[in-house]
Design a protein around this motif. Structure first.
Motif, PDB file in Angstrom:
ATOM      1  N   CYS A 681      -7.669  -4.124 -33.821  1.00 59.36           N
ATOM      2  CA  CYS A 681      -7.941  -3.485 -32.539  1.00 59.36           C
ATOM      3  C   CYS A 681      -8.786  -2.231 -32.787  1.00 59.36           C
ATOM      4  O   CYS A 681      -8.707  -1.600 -33.840  1.00 59.36           O
ATOM      5  CB  CYS A 681      -6.657  -3.121 -31.805  1.00 59.36           C
ATOM      6  N   ALA A 682      -9.588  -1.894 -31.811  1.00 58.97           N
ATOM      7  CA  ALA A 682     -10.447  -0.718 -31.889  1.00 58.97           C
ATOM      8  C   ALA A 682     -10.497  -0.069 -30.512  1.00 58.97           C
ATOM      9  O   ALA A 682     -10.734  -0.742 -29.502  1.00 58.97           O
ATOM     10  CB  ALA A 682     -11.852  -1.094 -32.353  1.00 58.97           C
ATOM     11  N   GLY A 683     -10.285   1.234 -30.481  1.00 58.09           N
ATOM     12  CA  GLY A 683     -10.325   1.955 -29.220  1.00 58.09           C
ATOM     13  C   GLY A 683     -11.740   2.311 -28.811  1.00 58.09           C
ATOM     14  O   GLY A 683     -12.714   1.970 -29.479  1.00 58.09           O
ATOM     15  N   LYS A 684     -11.834   2.978 -27.711  1.00 61.49           N
ATOM     16  CA  LYS A 684     -13.138   3.441 -27.244  1.00 61.49           C
ATOM     17  C   LYS A 684     -13.740   4.372 -28.293  1.00 61.49           C
ATOM     18  O   LYS A 684     -13.040   5.193 -28.871  1.00 61.49           O
ATOM     19  CB  LYS A 684     -12.996   4.154 -25.902  1.00 61.49           C
ATOM     20  N   ALA A 685     -15.030   4.201 -28.552  1.00 60.21           N
ATOM     21  CA  ALA A 685     -15.628   4.889 -29.696  1.00 60.21           C
ATOM     22  C   ALA A 685     -16.988   5.463 -29.348  1.00 60.21           C
ATOM     23  O   ALA A 685     -17.667   4.990 -28.430  1.00 60.21           O
ATOM     24  CB  ALA A 685     -15.751   3.914 -30.870  1.00 60.21           C
ATOM     25  N   TYR A 686     -17.388   6.466 -30.141  1.00 56.32           N
ATOM     26  CA  TYR A 686     -18.670   7.133 -29.963  1.00 56.32           C
ATOM     27  C   TYR A 686     -19.442   7.089 -31.279  1.00 56.32           C
ATOM     28  O   TYR A 686     -18.885   7.325 -32.356  1.00 56.32           O
ATOM     29  CB  TYR A 686     -18.471   8.597 -29.559  1.00 56.32           C
ATOM     30  N   LEU A 687     -20.714   6.799 -31.203  1.00 49.55           N
ATOM     31  CA  LEU A 687     -21.607   6.886 -32.348  1.00 49.55           C
ATOM     32  C   LEU A 687     -22.985   7.275 -31.838  1.00 49.55           C
ATOM     33  O   LEU A 687     -23.599   6.533 -31.063  1.00 49.55           O
ATOM     34  CB  LEU A 687     -21.675   5.570 -33.124  1.00 49.55           C
ATOM     35  N   ASN A 688     -23.442   8.428 -32.270  1.00 49.56           N
ATOM     36  CA  ASN A 688     -24.709   8.980 -31.778  1.00 49.56           C
ATOM     37  C   ASN A 688     -24.680   9.037 -30.252  1.00 49.56           C
ATOM     38  O   ASN A 688     -23.760   9.595 -29.671  1.00 49.56           O
ATOM     39  CB  ASN A 688     -25.890   8.175 -32.318  1.00 49.56           C
ATOM     40  N   ASN A 689     -25.647   8.426 -29.574  1.00 45.51           N
ATOM     41  CA  ASN A 689     -25.644   8.454 -28.114  1.00 45.51           C
ATOM     42  C   ASN A 689     -25.084   7.165 -27.516  1.00 45.51           C
ATOM     43  O   ASN A 689     -25.344   6.850 -26.346  1.00 45.51           O
ATOM     44  CB  ASN A 689     -27.057   8.695 -27.573  1.00 45.51           C
ATOM     45  N   TYR A 690     -24.284   6.424 -28.310  1.00 45.71           N
ATOM     46  CA  TYR A 690     -23.621   5.213 -27.838  1.00 45.71           C
ATOM     47  C   TYR A 690     -22.138   5.498 -27.581  1.00 45.71           C
ATOM     48  O   TYR A 690     -21.509   6.286 -28.282  1.00 45.71           O
ATOM     49  CB  TYR A 690     -23.721   4.087 -28.866  1.00 45.71           C
ATOM     50  N   PHE A 691     -21.597   4.810 -26.603  1.00 45.51           N
ATOM     51  CA  PHE A 691     -20.178   4.908 -26.292  1.00 45.51           C
ATOM     52  C   PHE A 691     -19.632   3.504 -26.065  1.00 45.51           C
ATOM     53  O   PHE A 691     -20.107   2.784 -25.182  1.00 45.51           O
ATOM     54  CB  PHE A 691     -19.962   5.761 -25.034  1.00 45.51           C
ATOM     55  N   ARG A 692     -18.657   3.085 -26.904  1.00 44.05           N
ATOM     56  CA  ARG A 692     -17.992   1.801 -26.655  1.00 44.05           C
ATOM     57  C   ARG A 692     -16.963   2.020 -25.564  1.00 44.05           C
ATOM     58  O   ARG A 692     -15.986   2.738 -25.741  1.00 44.05           O
ATOM     59  CB  ARG A 692     -17.328   1.271 -27.927  1.00 44.05           C
ATOM     60  N   SER A 693     -17.181   1.402 -24.427  1.00 42.30           N
ATOM     61  CA  SER A 693     -16.466   1.742 -23.201  1.00 42.30           C
ATOM     62  C   SER A 693     -15.199   0.926 -22.970  1.00 42.30           C
ATOM     63  O   SER A 693     -14.562   1.081 -21.929  1.00 42.30           O
ATOM     64  CB  SER A 693     -17.407   1.560 -21.996  1.00 42.30           C
ATOM     65  N   LYS A 694     -14.823   0.086 -23.921  1.00 47.21           N
ATOM     66  CA  LYS A 694     -13.641  -0.750 -23.718  1.00 47.21           C
ATOM     67  C   LYS A 694     -12.870  -0.866 -25.022  1.00 47.21           C
ATOM     68  O   LYS A 694     -13.462  -0.946 -26.095  1.00 47.21           O
ATOM     69  CB  LYS A 694     -14.050  -2.150 -23.229  1.00 47.21           C
ATOM     70  N   ASN A 695     -11.531  -0.858 -24.912  1.00 46.80           N
ATOM     71  CA  ASN A 695     -10.699  -1.130 -26.080  1.00 46.80           C
ATOM     72  C   ASN A 695     -10.832  -2.602 -26.474  1.00 46.80           C
ATOM     73  O   ASN A 695     -10.804  -3.484 -25.616  1.00 46.80           O
ATOM     74  CB  ASN A 695      -9.239  -0.810 -25.789  1.00 46.80           C
ATOM     75  N   MET A 696     -10.983  -2.857 -27.777  1.00 49.24           N
ATOM     76  CA  MET A 696     -11.218  -4.213 -28.257  1.00 49.24           C
ATOM     77  C   MET A 696     -10.065  -4.658 -29.153  1.00 49.24           C
ATOM     78  O   MET A 696      -9.453  -3.849 -29.849  1.00 49.24           O
ATOM     79  CB  MET A 696     -12.526  -4.271 -29.061  1.00 49.24           C
ATOM     80  N   TRP A 697      -9.786  -5.957 -29.144  1.00 50.11           N
ATOM     81  CA  TRP A 697      -8.822  -6.496 -30.097  1.00 50.11           C
ATOM     82  C   TRP A 697      -9.150  -7.948 -30.392  1.00 50.11           C
ATOM     83  O   TRP A 697      -9.848  -8.617 -29.630  1.00 50.11           O
ATOM     84  CB  TRP A 697      -7.387  -6.347 -29.596  1.00 50.11           C
ATOM     85  N   ILE A 698      -8.693  -8.417 -31.541  1.00 53.60           N
ATOM     86  CA  ILE A 698      -9.019  -9.756 -31.993  1.00 53.60           C
ATOM     87  C   ILE A 698      -7.840 -10.316 -32.777  1.00 53.60           C
ATOM     88  O   ILE A 698      -7.085  -9.556 -33.416  1.00 53.60           O
ATOM     89  CB  ILE A 698     -10.298  -9.737 -32.866  1.00 53.60           C
ATOM     90  N   CYS A 699      -7.664 -11.620 -32.720  1.00 55.58           N
ATOM     91  CA  CYS A 699      -6.603 -12.304 -33.461  1.00 55.58           C
ATOM     92  C   CYS A 699      -7.197 -13.521 -34.160  1.00 55.58           C
ATOM     93  O   CYS A 699      -7.832 -14.363 -33.509  1.00 55.58           O
ATOM     94  CB  CYS A 699      -5.473 -12.729 -32.518  1.00 55.58           C
ATOM     95  N   ASN A 700      -6.992 -13.600 -35.475  1.00 56.56           N
ATOM     96  CA  ASN A 700      -7.462 -14.733 -36.267  1.00 56.56           C
ATOM     97  C   ASN A 700      -6.278 -15.395 -36.963  1.00 56.56           C
ATOM     98  O   ASN A 700      -5.327 -14.723 -37.379  1.00 56.56           O
ATOM     99  CB  ASN A 700      -8.476 -14.278 -37.324  1.00 56.56           C
TER     100      ASN A 700
END
Length: 777
Positions: A681-700
């Protein structure tokens, strides 16, 4: 240039030093007579103070000059009881030295501590793979995905906080991820993760992964065959076979690899541009891609003896198909009222000629000096063809057509030497590369302009790095490494066949590095610093203006300059716990930017540019205990940058803490059965002038079974079981904001079959000469 040659001459003079003394040697093993690598071997005075020391090599052996004051020889390694031997008389050969393991108790479950999974060795975090749970993980990529500090994304591998690493297998750079798929986990001895690469690596490298394979003494023919089918909306096929023949010092390899991969993604892209009017674009996009590639490797190595090895490797690549089909529907509003609606159909075809790559190497040892030389040549050509038509409801239709022929040439050479010096070791050498890239953009419509660009690049470098063991406290010891790399980079920029002086540049820089690693009781520590750079990608330097839609253009920036990062890192390991933290002072950062065009302020043009400073911090805590058949791995981490941007008349902070976590559960049963359940899982994140606007998760999830005395492996699995991964990014510019949400066919059911017979991974140890330049191409 005089500075460069002076440095090289001074470094080479170091090889003249040699000291004659009595040499002591031996081999360290554990109770089952298994060799122990990287054991600390110390010479102590009678009061147990440290004099000098070394570590055991891949065969568990050590060799060093005996100090006059030495009375005791001490062997220490985390998870094992210390061993003390007297240095009496003239004894030099200590033969086989056995170390005893220490039992470890975890709550109600008592386990016997295996060889430590993670430990520190000089500049690297070492993860033992052989004779551990990781040896049955599957492919080399599967192993790396389970190494603490390495994050396995949907289509790539990244080192946490450092980006995509440079990967080497026995010193040879991995050209693409398919090589990691070809490498079996059963052939891997250990993985070394370097988060602050030293002077011998190109200054653009942010992280290095070194994979070392086990030695296969069997001669004759070896076979490694692999077949995989992955089903989602589309069906992907992967087939390869590797043949290896080993006899009388010869090691011959022939590999054939075929990939046919299809993907489908759906995106919603909103653009809000506030200039003289407020413009809003609501775009829905569907993109279907197919890549089919046939590649091969022909390799021959010959070992005169363990101290002299030569070899050559030829890698041709042929792309049978690489096509994109894109459909876009757009609704455009001006000041909140309807302005236009258009639909676009686009076709992008990539026409590749056969690519060629040749690498030749020599590895040798003359007296106490190790020599590693290799030369690299690369040549490839491609032409990209684009055609699209944009149907407008209110205005004229637009047809867009262009072609983009690209030709790349690279030649590089690298020489590395290592010599004992004053009780430590100095490594030094030089590197040279010449690159030529012809990148033409030929527009067949009035909506974009043609350009003809040629870049000729040369990079000359000299480096030196010195390591020495030093006392730390009363009984502990540590390894100090200091180094520096000097780089002279120059490129000539030609536009329309004319040399452009203002865009042709030269850079002369020094990149220092330093590290200190030690062990305090059961805790291993490593503190490191390095200076790194990021040179602009060649595509970022182009001057062509590409048409995206009626209100958006895209181009490069020939005036870009390299960025500079000062990286400070701390790593600690105790038992099954690991902790790392890194602070990065990033200067002159290259980010994507957008401005209004001079001719029409309502039209935005996207292009990269340098930004003054964006500091970044990342930290991670990992645990990998073993409890019965359950082998879990837990990782939690966070990142934070200090950055804000003025966008659309307001200041937008992009500096909140961004968390992530991984829970990887591996279950090993009897009779060759194995299962793996992974949550990320990954929360909302910032890198330079980008913003990940949604919490993400994955199951394998996958289940594995070995047959035929472990020669055959069958795997059945599901990737992204609940189809929750995707990309959700907001991008901020002065007048423009872009909101992009997308999902793709990430949920796949896959089945793989692998058969191995007397396989042998290429064992020569070298670095490719042109690692930095190939990445830019």
């Amino acid at each position: 240039m005089k500075t460069l040659f002076t440095i090289v001459i001074l470094l080479c003079d170091v090889a003249l030093f040699s000291v004659k003394a009595q040499v002591i040697y031996g081999t360290v093993v554990e109770e089952e007579s298994k060799i122990l690598q990287f054991v600390n071997v110390l010479q102590l005075r009678n009061d147990s103070t440290f004099i000098c020391g070394c570590v055991t090599d891949e065969q568990g052996a050590f060799k060093m000059e005996r100090a006059d004051e030495a009375v005791w020889l001490k062997m220490s390694f985390i998870g094992y009881k210390d061993v003390f031997l007297p240095l009496s008389g003239g004894q030099t050969d200590f033969g086989i030295i056995m170390m005893e393991r220490i039992p470890v108790k975890l709550d109600e479950v008592s386990v016997f501590a295996d060889l430590p999974t993670i430990y520190v060795k000089k500049d690297a975090r070492v993860t033992k793979v052989k004779n551990t749970i990781l040896s049955d993980a599957g492919s080399g990529r599967d192993v790396l995905g389970k190494i603490p500090g390495i994050i396995k994304t949907s289509g790539d591998l990244e080192v946490f906080g450092k980006g995509k690493p440079l990967v080497f297998v026995n010193g040879r750079e991995v050209r693409d991820d398919s090589e990691l798929e070809q490498l079996s986990s059963k052939d891997i001895d250990r993985v070394e993760l370097v988060t602050n690469p030293g002077a011998r690596y190109d200054a653009t490298v942010g992280a290095v992964v070194r994979i070392f394979t086990t030695k296969n003494p069997q001669e004759g023919l070896g076979i490694d065959a692999y077949s995989s089918v992955r089903c989602s909306v589309n069906t992907d096929i992967r087939e390869y076979i590797k043949l290896n023949y080993k006899k009388n010092g010869w090691d011959l390899f022939v590999t054939f690899d075929y990939n046919d991969v299809k993907s489908l993604q759906h995106s919603v892209i909103d653009q809000i541009n506030k200039v003289e009017n407020d413009w809003t674009q609501q775009n829905t996009m569907t993109e279907a891609t197919r890549n089919a590639r046939l590649s091969g490797v022909i390799e021959a190595n010959y070992s005169f003896n363990p101290d002299h090895i030569i070899g050559v490797r030829y890698s041709p690549t042929f792309w049978a198909m690489m096509n994109d089909s894109i459909h876009i529907k757009s609704n455009v509003m001006m000041d909140g009222t309807y302005y236009d609606q258009w639909g676009s159909r686009q076709q992008l075809k990539h026409d590749y000629e056969m690519g060629h790559r040749v690498n030749a190497f020599y590895i040798g040892k003359v007296k106490n000096t190790s020599i590693d030389f290799n030369a690299d040549f690369l040549s490839n050509c491609q032409t990209n063809y684009f055609s699209g038509i944009e149907h407008s409801s209110e205005w004229d239709d637009r047809a867009v057509k262009w072609e983009n022929p690209i030709t790349n040439r690279l030649f590089a050479g690298k020489l590395s030497l290592a010599t004992p010096l004053f009780g430590g070791e100095i490594s030094y050498g030089g590197h040279i590369s010449f690159t030529s890239r012809r990148d033409d953009y030929i527009s067949h419509t009035e909506y974009a302009t043609s350009s003809y660009c040629l870049i000729k690049d040369q990079n000359l470098a000299a480096f030196a790095e010195y390591s020495h063991m030093v006392p730390f406290g009363e009984t502990a010891m540590g390894v100090v490494t200091i180094g520096c790399r000097y780089e002279h980079a120059a490129y000539d920029y030609f536009k329309q066949g004319q040399h452009i002086d203002g865009q042709s540049k030269k850079f002369d820089r020094f990149f220092p590095n330093a590290s200190f690693s030690t062990q305090i009781r059961e805790v291993q520590l490593m503190l490191s610093y390095s200076a790194q750079t990021r040179r602009p990608m060649y595509r970022e330097l182009r001057n062509a203006v590409e048409y995206v839609n009626r209100f958006t253009l895209q181009t490069g920036n020939p005036f870009l300059e390299p960025s500079l990062t000062h990286d400070y890192s701390l790593f600690a390991s105790w038992n099954f716990l690991q902790f790392s933290i890194a602070l990065q002072d990033r200067r002159n950062v290259i980010i994507e930017w957008a401005e209004s065009t001079e001719s029409n302020p309502n039209v935005s043009i996207l292009k990269p540019q340098n930004f003054d400073r964006i500091p970044l911090m990342n930290a991670m805590l990992s645990a990998n205990p073993e409890i019965g058949v359950w082998h879990p791995r837990f990782s939690i981490g966070l990142t934070k940058q200090w950055f804000s941007i003025d966008s659309q008349s307001e200041t937008v902070p992009l500096d909140k803490v961004s968390p992530f976590g991984v829970i990887d559960n591996t279950f090993v049963f009897s009779n060759g059965w194995r299962a793996d359940l992974e949550f990320g899982c990954a929360g909302k994140a910032y890198l330079n002038n980008y913003f990940r606007s949604k919490n993400m998760w994955i199951c394998n999830l996958y289940v594995q079974k070995t047959l035929l005395n472990n020669a055959m492996t069958l795997t059945l699995g599901v990737s992204d079981l609940f189809k929750q991964s995707g990309y959700f990014f907001d991008t901020y510019y002065p007048n423009l904001r872009i909101y992009k949400n997308g999902i793709y066919d990430s949920r796949e059911v896959y089945f793989t079959l692998r058969y191995r017979f007397k396989t042998n991974a290429s064992r020569y140890n070298r670095d490719y000469a042109g690692e930095g330049e190939r990445n830019r191409l």
